[in-house]
Motif scaffolding. Sequence first.
Motif: not given
Length: 162
Positions: A113-114, A60-65, A83-86, A92-98
């Motif tokens: 997605g995130l 998550l940190d790398g993706w945001i940066r 970005i992190y807050r949203n 909850s940081g899951n890139p596969y959330a749907i």
Amino acid sequence: MPANGQPSSTRSARIARKLAVVGTGAAVLALPLIGATSASAATPTAAPAATTVTTYANNLDGWIRQSLDIMAQHGIPGSYDGIYRNIMRESSGNPYAINNWDSNAAKGTPSKGLLQVIDPTFAAYHVPGTAFDPYDPVANITAACNYAADRYGSIDNVFGAY
């Protein structure tokens, strides 16, 4: 002495003869001194420019940066904290959330997605240089931030579902 009465040897020829007498070991050491008088030896050669490549952690940190760097290149506002807050609220940081239960899902276009972007919004706000995949973390963040910038001025101004 030649017929015209002038000595035929030049300074470099004398040095070459002396080097030949001293031996090849000394000649090898002295060759740079002889060559240093020529114009080509005095011309410095440019070293190739160093290319730096930024690498990002696959988290998550790398993706945001990485998204922030791409956003900066495209003039898209937003901060790490916004970005992190949203992301924490949306997936909850899951890139596969749907989201298969809201009104978008009922219409056949679930949020993904995130940052829970629907496909038409992702397509409209996709940023060149990122993957065309709403599940790709960097593409999802960057497209969502591009949308939020257009609609709210910045992802930093989003404090609820958008």
